[in-house]
Design an enzyme around this catalytic site. Structure first.
Site, PDB file in Angstrom:
ATOM      1  N   HIS A 218       0.827  -1.198   0.000  1.00  0.00           N
ATOM      2  CA  HIS A 218       0.000   0.000   0.000  1.00  0.00           C
ATOM      3  C   HIS A 218       0.866   1.254   0.000  1.00  0.00           C
ATOM      4  O   HIS A 218       0.384   2.348   0.310  1.00  0.00           O
ATOM      5  CB  HIS A 218      -0.928   0.015   1.226  1.00  0.00           C
ATOM      6  N   ASP A 388      17.951   8.129 -25.461  1.00  0.00           N
ATOM      7  CA  ASP A 388      17.606   7.111 -24.461  1.00  0.00           C
ATOM      8  C   ASP A 388      18.615   7.006 -23.333  1.00  0.00           C
ATOM      9  O   ASP A 388      18.476   6.167 -22.445  1.00  0.00           O
ATOM     10  CB  ASP A 388      17.434   5.746 -25.127  1.00  0.00           C
ATOM     11  N   GLY A 389      19.643   7.845 -23.350  1.00  0.00           N
ATOM     12  CA  GLY A 389      20.545   7.924 -22.206  1.00  0.00           C
ATOM     13  C   GLY A 389      21.634   6.876 -22.152  1.00  0.00           C
ATOM     14  O   GLY A 389      22.311   6.764 -21.135  1.00  0.00           O
ATOM     15  N   ASP A 390      21.856   6.121 -23.241  1.00  0.00           N
ATOM     16  CA  ASP A 390      22.836   5.044 -23.167  1.00  0.00           C
ATOM     17  C   ASP A 390      24.177   5.397 -23.806  1.00  0.00           C
ATOM     18  O   ASP A 390      25.110   4.591 -23.768  1.00  0.00           O
ATOM     19  CB  ASP A 390      22.279   3.780 -23.834  1.00  0.00           C
ATOM     20  N   SER A 429      24.947   4.442 -32.726  1.00  0.00           N
ATOM     21  CA  SER A 429      26.211   5.140 -32.947  1.00  0.00           C
ATOM     22  C   SER A 429      27.415   4.214 -32.858  1.00  0.00           C
ATOM     23  O   SER A 429      28.440   4.483 -33.496  1.00  0.00           O
ATOM     24  CB  SER A 429      26.365   6.282 -31.941  1.00  0.00           C
ATOM     25  N   GLY A 471      23.977   5.504 -42.981  1.00  0.00           N
ATOM     26  CA  GLY A 471      22.894   6.156 -42.253  1.00  0.00           C
ATOM     27  C   GLY A 471      22.262   7.336 -42.935  1.00  0.00           C
ATOM     28  O   GLY A 471      21.225   7.829 -42.482  1.00  0.00           O
ATOM     29  N   ARG A 527      17.829   9.212 -32.849  1.00  0.00           N
ATOM     30  CA  ARG A 527      16.761   9.263 -31.850  1.00  0.00           C
ATOM     31  C   ARG A 527      16.400  10.691 -31.473  1.00  0.00           C
ATOM     32  O   ARG A 527      15.267  10.986 -31.103  1.00  0.00           O
ATOM     33  CB  ARG A 527      17.181   8.491 -30.586  1.00  0.00           C
ATOM     34  N   ASP A 540      24.835  17.523 -29.710  1.00  0.00           N
ATOM     35  CA  ASP A 540      24.724  16.091 -29.971  1.00  0.00           C
ATOM     36  C   ASP A 540      25.871  15.333 -29.301  1.00  0.00           C
ATOM     37  O   ASP A 540      27.046  15.659 -29.529  1.00  0.00           O
ATOM     38  CB  ASP A 540      24.758  15.830 -31.479  1.00  0.00           C
ATOM     39  N   GLY A 542      27.090  12.372 -29.842  1.00  0.00           N
ATOM     40  CA  GLY A 542      27.981  11.713 -30.801  1.00  0.00           C
ATOM     41  C   GLY A 542      28.961  12.681 -31.430  1.00  0.00           C
ATOM     42  O   GLY A 542      30.148  12.343 -31.629  1.00  0.00           O
TER      43      GLY A 542
END
Length: 574
Positions: A218, A388-390, A429, A471, A527, A540, A542
């Site tokens: 709860h 996405d933070g990776d 990437s 790409g 992304r 960016d 990358g």
């Protein structure tokens, strides 16, 4: 999240939605509210009735039907149902052998179910109760209330449902339920509280890096707040506590890994493996390890572990067929001695070690590895804003893999980077960086000297062309090529004119300008393109990583002029 509950009658609306989703299986009675199975097993002589506060779904309602419960009484969110709900649901579902009430040990539930039981007895309906009290966090000699009832309720309801379909009597079902409860213990942890439907904010706050140990379903705070350990250490601690509290008994166990609402299947399945390994290491045999969200606490970020010692015949009850909204996993029982998985071997790991080049560009790899380790968290934060933070972890992991390859196989620095990123780094990437490193490797002199501007320009342009072919990215799309293209152009100009005092430093400066300039671009690829204007103002990651690579080249090969460049942390601060 509980952001999207209807403003009026949320529990009734959800009950109607469940019945609509499982047409022909469930009927909803509205005054008072209860849900009833439309098609109980014909051999059943005792009705099973349970319920409790809403917000724990799929608990109770998910087990409504053949092989499960005959009726469920949902209260308001985290509030016990009224005794009238329980009484009328039980009277409607009662069979020739009576009614068994399954109660979680919370004060409101106990009082209302017991009042309903008294009313049923007064009407001449045979009734018995099973009280589920599995939560070891509330096992205290000073408490008259006793342990709370939590996720072991799922095990109790499933086993009793199967036994009821076999025609078990009221007395047999009550005794079975008590034995299952006695053989079960649970413990829960949370890293974030559930969202309050009233305030639309977390019900309580936890400092970063901590979790609450021993939370209730709860949303009750845990018995203590601890520094968040590694997940393996946490599961080991929870397993120790469970087995210390579990009565002695058979070595075959059922292990339930239960999400509290916001914990992903990825996490729950991984935790299931860790729990199974811990149980096996202690000489137990986890016949079933069952991960999933079965007893939620709205959207709490956490999980609970339940261990039930299996008596003879209980495994067959667990795997008995059901016709309920919740389809419980029916795993194949584990073998007596699980085969150890063979470690995965990549083709690169089987190749003979290369003969180390004298010098090579290992210094570049070491410098880049140091730089990436310093700014990994910054890159991660930037990627969280636009993706996405990776990215930070992927980049750092790839560089670590490259260092290992260079040490073990004697590869040059850029060759090791190419092998690591092309073969082992996932995401978008990672392989694109692998293509860049592959071309840059061709520019590294074998004598360990500095690469010429012409060779680097040719390699950078070839890398850009390869990335574009794969790409489709062009300068201005807000990708890594926004740093790579100006660096390549600067090197080409230096090679053509022959007047640059420090071509690598100038190329690094061009890459930095290009990378920082991506903050003004609306992303058109990758992304970041999915978040639209939210990416404006964020460089960016990358492109920054490419700029850092050219900075490392300048640091190694033009140490006299490299101090013109900013510190890596400066250009990557979110």
């Amino acid at each position: 999240m509980s952001y999207f509950l209807p403003e009026s009658h949320p529990v009734l609306t959800a009950a109607r939605g469940l019945a609509r989703a499982h047409a022909g299986m469930i009927e909803v009675h509205t005054s008072p509210l209860y849900l009833r199975a439309r098609d109980p097993h014909p051999d059943r002589t005792v009705a099973l009735v349970s319920g409790g506060g809403s917000g724990h779904e799929p608990l109770h309602t998910g087990l409504l039907g053949r092989g499960g419960l005959d009726a469920v009484c949902p209260g308001e969110i985290f509030a016990s149902p009224h005794n009238r709900q329980i009484y009328e649901a039980s009277a409607a579902a009662a069979k020739s052998g009576g009614v068994l009430l399954i109660i979680k040990n919370y004060t409101g539930d106990v009082i209302n179910f017991q009042i309903a039981a008294e009313r049923l007895r007064h009407d001449g309906i045979p009734v018995a109760t099973v009280l589920v009290d599995d939560d070891l966090a509330t096992d205290s000699a000073d408490s008259a209330t006793g342990r709370r009832g939590t996720a072991a309720t799922v095990v109790v309801e499933k086993l009793l449902g199967a036994a009821a379909d076999r025609g078990a009597t009221l007395e047999e079902l009550a005794e079975l339920g008590r034995r299952v409860v006695a053989a079960s213990r649970s413990i829960a942890v949370a890293a974030r509280a559930q969202t309050s439907p009233t305030t639309v904010a977390p019900a309580f706050t936890l400092e970063a890096g901590t979790l609450d140990y021993g939370v209730g379903i709860h949303g009750e705070r845990g018995i203590r707040t601890i520094a968040r350990p590694a997940v393996g250490d946490l599961v080991r601690r929870m397993t120790d506590d469970l087995l210390d509290a579990l009565p002695e008994g058979p070595g075959d166990v059922l292990a339930l890994v239960n999400g509290l609402g916001a914990t992903t299947e990825l996490e729950l399945h991984a935790i299931g493996v860790l729990l199974g390994d811990e149980l096996t290491a202690r000489g137990l045999r986890p016949v079933f390890t069952v991960p999933g969200t079965f007893t939620a606490a709205l959207d709490m970020a956490g999980f609970s572990l339940t261990v039930t010692r299996l008596e003879e015949g209980w495994a067959e009850l667990w795997t008995a067929p059901t016709r309920t909204p919740l389809v419980l996993p029916r795993p194949i029982p584990a073998p007596e001695r699980p085969a150890e998985p063979e470690p995965a071997v990549s083709p690169a790991d089987t190749e003979p070690a290369a003969t180390p080049h004298p010098g090579g560009d290992r210094a570049l790899l070491d410098r880049y590895a140091l730089t990436v380790s310093q700014v990994r968290d910054n890159l991660t934060r930037l990627d969280q804003l636009v993706g996405d933070g990776d990215f930070g972890d992927n980049l750092a992991g790839g560089v670590r893999r490259a260092v290992k390859l260079a040490d073990e196989r004697g590869l040059d620095g850029t060759a090791a980077l190419a092998a690591a990123f092309l073969d082992d780094v996932g995401g978008t990437s990672g392989p694109l960086f692998g293509l860049l490193f592959q071309h840059l490797a061709s520019a590294a002199p074998k004598d360990g000297g500095a690469p010429s501007a012409a060779a680097l320009a040719e390699a950078a342009e070839a890398g850009f062309a390869a990335i574009h072919r794969v790409g489709g990215a062009n300068p201005g799309d807000c990708t890594l090529v926004d740093a790579l293209a100006p660096a390549a152009q600067s090197l080409a100009a230096s090679a053509r004119d022959g007047a640059a005092e420090a071509p690598l430093t100038e190329a690094a400066q061009a890459a930095i300008r290009g990378a920082l300039g991506t903050a003004e671009l609306r992303p058109r690829r990758g992304r970041a393109s999915y978040v639209g204007d939210h990416a404006l103002g964020v460089p960016d990651p990358g492109a920054l990583a490419v700029a850092l690579l050219f900075m490392a080249l300048a640091d190694v090969h033009e140490p006299a002029t490299a101090p013109r460049l900013p510190a890596p942390g400066y250009i990557t601060v979110p």
